[in-house]
Design a protein around this motif. Structure first.
Motif, PDB file in Angstrom:
ATOM      1  N   LEU A 191       0.366  -7.438   0.783  1.00  0.00           N
ATOM      2  CA  LEU A 191       0.550  -8.180  -0.547  1.00  0.00           C
ATOM      3  C   LEU A 191       1.786  -7.794  -1.256  1.00  0.00           C
ATOM      4  O   LEU A 191       1.991  -8.137  -2.346  1.00  0.00           O
ATOM      5  CB  LEU A 191      -0.739  -8.292  -1.348  1.00  0.00           C
ATOM      6  CG  LEU A 191      -1.970  -8.991  -0.590  1.00  0.00           C
ATOM      7  CD1 LEU A 191      -3.456  -8.603  -1.531  1.00  0.00           C
ATOM      8  CD2 LEU A 191      -1.604 -10.519  -0.410  1.00  0.00           C
ATOM      9  N   GLN A 192       2.268  -6.627  -1.096  1.00  0.00           N
ATOM     10  CA  GLN A 192       3.204  -5.696  -1.640  1.00  0.00           C
ATOM     11  C   GLN A 192       4.581  -6.552  -1.640  1.00  0.00           C
ATOM     12  O   GLN A 192       4.748  -7.086  -0.947  1.00  0.00           O
ATOM     13  CB  GLN A 192       3.437  -4.437  -1.374  1.00  0.00           C
ATOM     14  CG  GLN A 192       2.099  -3.588  -1.980  1.00  0.00           C
ATOM     15  CD  GLN A 192       2.076  -2.152  -1.269  1.00  0.00           C
ATOM     16  OE1 GLN A 192       3.240  -1.721  -0.527  1.00  0.00           O
ATOM     17  NE2 GLN A 192       1.327  -1.372  -1.765  1.00  0.00           N
TER      18      GLN A 192
ATOM     19  N   GLU B 175     -11.122   2.259   5.421  1.00  0.00           N
ATOM     20  CA  GLU B 175      -9.823   2.732   4.495  1.00  0.00           C
ATOM     21  C   GLU B 175      -8.657   2.152   4.808  1.00  0.00           C
ATOM     22  O   GLU B 175      -7.831   1.890   4.116  1.00  0.00           O
ATOM     23  CB  GLU B 175      -9.949   4.343   4.599  1.00  0.00           C
ATOM     24  CG  GLU B 175      -8.711   4.898   3.893  1.00  0.00           C
ATOM     25  CD  GLU B 175      -8.569   6.504   4.095  1.00  0.00           C
ATOM     26  OE1 GLU B 175      -7.636   7.023   4.187  1.00  0.00           O
ATOM     27  OE2 GLU B 175      -9.950   6.960   4.549  1.00  0.00           O
TER      28      GLU B 175
ATOM     29  N   ASP C 199       7.617  -0.569   6.964  1.00  0.00           N
ATOM     30  CA  ASP C 199       8.518  -1.191   5.770  1.00  0.00           C
ATOM     31  C   ASP C 199       9.763  -1.573   6.605  1.00  0.00           C
ATOM     32  O   ASP C 199      10.314  -2.526   5.857  1.00  0.00           O
ATOM     33  CB  ASP C 199       8.599   0.055   4.987  1.00  0.00           C
ATOM     34  CG  ASP C 199       7.294   0.255   3.723  1.00  0.00           C
ATOM     35  OD1 ASP C 199       6.666  -1.019   3.788  1.00  0.00           O
ATOM     36  OD2 ASP C 199       7.335   1.203   3.288  1.00  0.00           O
TER      37      ASP C 199
ATOM     38  N   LYS D 146       9.294  -5.117   7.234  1.00  0.00           N
ATOM     39  CA  LYS D 146       8.306  -6.090   6.736  1.00  0.00           C
ATOM     40  C   LYS D 146       8.986  -7.444   6.384  1.00  0.00           C
ATOM     41  O   LYS D 146       8.226  -8.361   6.257  1.00  0.00           O
ATOM     42  CB  LYS D 146       7.977  -5.118   5.343  1.00  0.00           C
ATOM     43  CG  LYS D 146       6.936  -5.970   4.655  1.00  0.00           C
ATOM     44  CD  LYS D 146       6.182  -5.206   3.671  1.00  0.00           C
ATOM     45  CE  LYS D 146       5.077  -6.038   2.940  1.00  0.00           C
ATOM     46  NZ  LYS D 146       4.624  -5.373   1.923  1.00  0.00           N
TER      47      LYS D 146
ATOM     48  N   ARG E  93      -7.935  -0.487   6.569  1.00  0.00           N
ATOM     49  CA  ARG E  93      -7.884  -1.978   6.567  1.00  0.00           C
ATOM     50  C   ARG E  93      -7.575  -2.231   5.143  1.00  0.00           C
ATOM     51  O   ARG E  93      -6.901  -3.358   4.780  1.00  0.00           O
ATOM     52  CB  ARG E  93      -9.143  -2.564   6.940  1.00  0.00           C
ATOM     53  CG  ARG E  93      -9.433  -2.737   8.448  1.00  0.00           C
ATOM     54  CD  ARG E  93     -10.461  -3.686   8.866  1.00  0.00           C
ATOM     55  NE  ARG E  93     -11.856  -2.905   8.843  1.00  0.00           N
ATOM     56  CZ  ARG E  93     -12.141  -2.039   9.811  1.00  0.00           C
ATOM     57  NH1 ARG E  93     -11.565  -1.862  10.777  1.00  0.00           N
ATOM     58  NH2 ARG E  93     -13.497  -1.495   9.756  1.00  0.00           N
ATOM     59  N   GLU E  94      -8.106  -1.572   4.150  1.00  0.00           N
ATOM     60  CA  GLU E  94      -8.019  -1.908   2.719  1.00  0.00           C
ATOM     61  C   GLU E  94      -6.538  -1.609   2.251  1.00  0.00           C
ATOM     62  O   GLU E  94      -6.064  -2.380   1.401  1.00  0.00           O
ATOM     63  CB  GLU E  94      -8.789  -0.939   1.820  1.00  0.00           C
ATOM     64  CG  GLU E  94      -8.756  -1.118   0.197  1.00  0.00           C
ATOM     65  CD  GLU E  94      -9.692  -0.252  -0.437  1.00  0.00           C
ATOM     66  OE1 GLU E  94      -9.477  -0.362  -1.621  1.00  0.00           O
ATOM     67  OE2 GLU E  94     -10.474   0.227   0.108  1.00  0.00           O
ATOM     68  N   ARG E  95      -5.958  -0.293   2.699  1.00  0.00           N
ATOM     69  CA  ARG E  95      -4.626  -0.012   2.566  1.00  0.00           C
ATOM     70  C   ARG E  95      -3.563  -1.022   3.140  1.00  0.00           C
ATOM     71  O   ARG E  95      -2.562  -1.456   2.699  1.00  0.00           O
ATOM     72  CB  ARG E  95      -4.160   1.237   3.058  1.00  0.00           C
ATOM     73  CG  ARG E  95      -2.814   1.736   2.901  1.00  0.00           C
ATOM     74  CD  ARG E  95      -2.579   3.333   2.987  1.00  0.00           C
ATOM     75  NE  ARG E  95      -1.032   3.511   2.747  1.00  0.00           N
ATOM     76  CZ  ARG E  95      -0.562   4.667   2.985  1.00  0.00           C
ATOM     77  NH1 ARG E  95      -1.337   5.786   3.024  1.00  0.00           N
ATOM     78  NH2 ARG E  95       0.913   5.001   2.780  1.00  0.00           N
TER      79      ARG E  95
ATOM     80  N   ALA F  17      -4.149  -4.140   3.773  1.00  0.00           N
ATOM     81  CA  ALA F  17      -4.404  -5.508   3.208  1.00  0.00           C
ATOM     82  C   ALA F  17      -3.346  -5.386   1.847  1.00  0.00           C
ATOM     83  O   ALA F  17      -2.751  -6.584   1.422  1.00  0.00           O
ATOM     84  CB  ALA F  17      -5.808  -5.853   2.724  1.00  0.00           C
ATOM     85  N   ASN F  18      -3.524  -4.419   1.232  1.00  0.00           N
ATOM     86  CA  ASN F  18      -2.721  -4.104  -0.103  1.00  0.00           C
ATOM     87  C   ASN F  18      -1.294  -4.240   0.213  1.00  0.00           C
ATOM     88  O   ASN F  18      -0.511  -4.621  -0.488  1.00  0.00           O
ATOM     89  CB  ASN F  18      -3.096  -2.640  -0.541  1.00  0.00           C
ATOM     90  CG  ASN F  18      -4.596  -2.920  -1.369  1.00  0.00           C
ATOM     91  OD1 ASN F  18      -5.119  -3.957  -1.704  1.00  0.00           O
ATOM     92  ND2 ASN F  18      -5.220  -1.666  -1.524  1.00  0.00           N
ATOM     93  N   TRP F  19      -1.069  -3.474   1.612  1.00  0.00           N
ATOM     94  CA  TRP F  19       0.369  -3.225   1.801  1.00  0.00           C
ATOM     95  C   TRP F  19       0.873  -4.786   2.110  1.00  0.00           C
ATOM     96  O   TRP F  19       2.262  -4.950   2.018  1.00  0.00           O
ATOM     97  CB  TRP F  19       0.638  -2.448   3.040  1.00  0.00           C
ATOM     98  CG  TRP F  19       1.806  -2.377   3.646  1.00  0.00           C
ATOM     99  CD1 TRP F  19       2.869  -1.635   3.421  1.00  0.00           C
ATOM    100  CD2 TRP F  19       2.268  -2.887   4.753  1.00  0.00           C
ATOM    101  NE1 TRP F  19       4.148  -1.941   4.155  1.00  0.00           N
ATOM    102  CE2 TRP F  19       3.789  -2.687   5.111  1.00  0.00           C
ATOM    103  CE3 TRP F  19       1.876  -4.143   5.654  1.00  0.00           C
ATOM    104  CZ2 TRP F  19       4.466  -3.199   6.029  1.00  0.00           C
ATOM    105  CZ3 TRP F  19       2.369  -4.461   6.871  1.00  0.00           C
ATOM    106  CH2 TRP F  19       3.875  -4.130   6.777  1.00  0.00           C
TER     107      TRP F  19
ATOM    108  N   ASP G  53      -2.805  -9.631  11.223  1.00  0.00           N
ATOM    109  CA  ASP G  53      -2.902  -9.035   9.889  1.00  0.00           C
ATOM    110  C   ASP G  53      -4.237  -7.959   9.801  1.00  0.00           C
ATOM    111  O   ASP G  53      -4.961  -8.237   9.067  1.00  0.00           O
ATOM    112  CB  ASP G  53      -3.350 -10.232   8.869  1.00  0.00           C
ATOM    113  CG  ASP G  53      -4.547 -11.097   9.431  1.00  0.00           C
ATOM    114  OD1 ASP G  53      -4.979 -10.818  10.498  1.00  0.00           O
ATOM    115  OD2 ASP G  53      -5.146 -11.841   8.780  1.00  0.00           O
TER     116      ASP G  53
END
Length: 366
Positions: free
Chosen positions: A365-366, A355, A213, A216, A357-359, A361-363, A175
């Motif tokens: 959760l999508q 930057e 994607d 995913k 890692r933040e993207r 983490a958001n990906w 992750d």
């Protein structure tokens, strides 16, 4: 003997006794690492021999390295540093070093030379040392596959990880963006030597996420190193990314039916950092002098298939302590394994890591 000399002698004896008592004071060191087979290899190669030589020292293992940077930051900000020594990746170590929360290391002053007298700075492999970082091992993140998941042809490349048609099934990925983004671009046709150039552009990042994607819906994310081989062993996934030493242990020691795919292995150093505000720095540095010498780094390879970070250690790598098999062919750097490596770019991850890692983490959760 005059009273004056008696007093001096008694005073000297008292001082020696005080120093001796201080040297034998009970010390408890909390050493943070990755857990599982890796911590077990450190326990056997480093911790146990050191504690046998220093019975006043107790080493307590903490499996917190997956979140080491965040943990160090929080402890430093709170002014309550409870970790004495931390096993950390070089990119995170550089960030921690820049923030001043770990100690700078004078490698030749603080670490043992090679047996022939070669200074530590020349004996550790090129590119492995950092301003605040002491390497232990060369390891790699690899892909492993469960043969029973497929009929006929078996996967043998990173491209196959993204091939749901020919190789269906769940995939276990870590992750975090590292490894996943590099492999996504590699599988999408980017040459090994161009991966970080492409990934340093917005278009390259978009391309990597677009490739991820495509699989995913079949991804199970793991956090701790022990989870990846367990997911394979339990039959929950067809593929799993993981650390080569963990997979070696699961396959060779535990008897898991899986095969390592060396294509595109992500090669990286791993090593020690010393918290800047720790209470036991002197004891830690004494331990590190011992635990990072030539013999100790070679000894770790008796228990796990990670390459020692010293040139002088490599000739001492022999058989597995329990299995009796030669360990050299199982190292990431073995010629048959090192045919298409991706050498992890720590400068890239130091610059872009937060930057991405933040993207990522958001990906997730999508």
């Amino acid at each position: 003997m005059t009273n004056k000399f008696k007093l001096i002698a008694l005073s000297s004896a008292a001082s020696i006794m005080a120093l001796s008592a201080a040297a034998q004071e009970e010390v408890s060191l909390t050493v943070v690492s990755w857990g599982g087979a890796y911590t077990a290899s450190q326990q056997r190669a480093y911790h146990e021999p050191y504690m046998a030589m220093n019975p006043n020292v107790t080493i307590i293992n903490d499996d917190g390295s997956a979140n080491a940077l965040a943990g160090l930051r929080a402890q430093s900000q709170a002014g309550n540093v409870t970790w004495d020594l931390v096993d950390m990746l070089p990119s995170d170590a550089q960030l921690a070093c820049d923030e001043g929360i770990i100690m700078e290391i004078d490698h030749d002053e603080m670490l043992a030379p090679a047996p022939d007298g070669t200074p530590a700075s020349e004996d550790f492999l090129p590119g492995s040392l950092g301003d605040c970082f002491i390497p232990q091992i060369l390891y790699s993140t690899i892909l492993a596959a469960r043969p029973g998941a497929f009929e006929g042809e078996q996967p043998d490349s990173i491209e196959d990880l993204f091939d749901l048609e020919n190789f269906p099934g769940k995939r276990a990925l870590q992750d975090r963006p590292g490894t996943n983004l590099e492999w996504a671009l590699y599988a999408d046709g980017v040459a090994l030597e161009d991966i970080y150039d492409v990934l340093s552009t917005p278009e390259g990042v978009d391309r990597a996420f677009a490739k991820l994607d495509t699989i995913k819906d079949e991804i199970i994310f793991w956090t701790e190193g022990a989870q990846a081989p367990q997911l394979l062993a339990d039959g929950e996934v067809a593929f799993a990314t993981g650390y080569n030493g963990r997979m070696f242990d699961a396959i060779e020691v535990e008897g898991m039916d899986a095969a390592i795919i060396w294509d595109g292995q992500i090669v990286e150093w791993d090593g020690w950092v010393v918290p800047a505000q720790g209470d036991n720095v002197d004891a830690v540095m004494d331990y590190l002098y011992f635990a990072t010498d030539t013999q100790r780094l070679a000894d770790q390879a008796k228990y796990i298939s990670y390459g020692p970070a010293r040139a002088s250690s490599a000739p001492l790598v022999g058989e597995h302590a329990d299995l009796g098999i030669e360990m050299a062919p199982h190292m990431p750097s073995a010629p048959d394994n090192y045919f298409a490596p991706i050498v992890l770019d720590n400068d890239f991850w130091a610059d872009y890591g937060d930057e991405l890692r933040e993207r990522f983490a958001n990906w997730m959760l999508q």
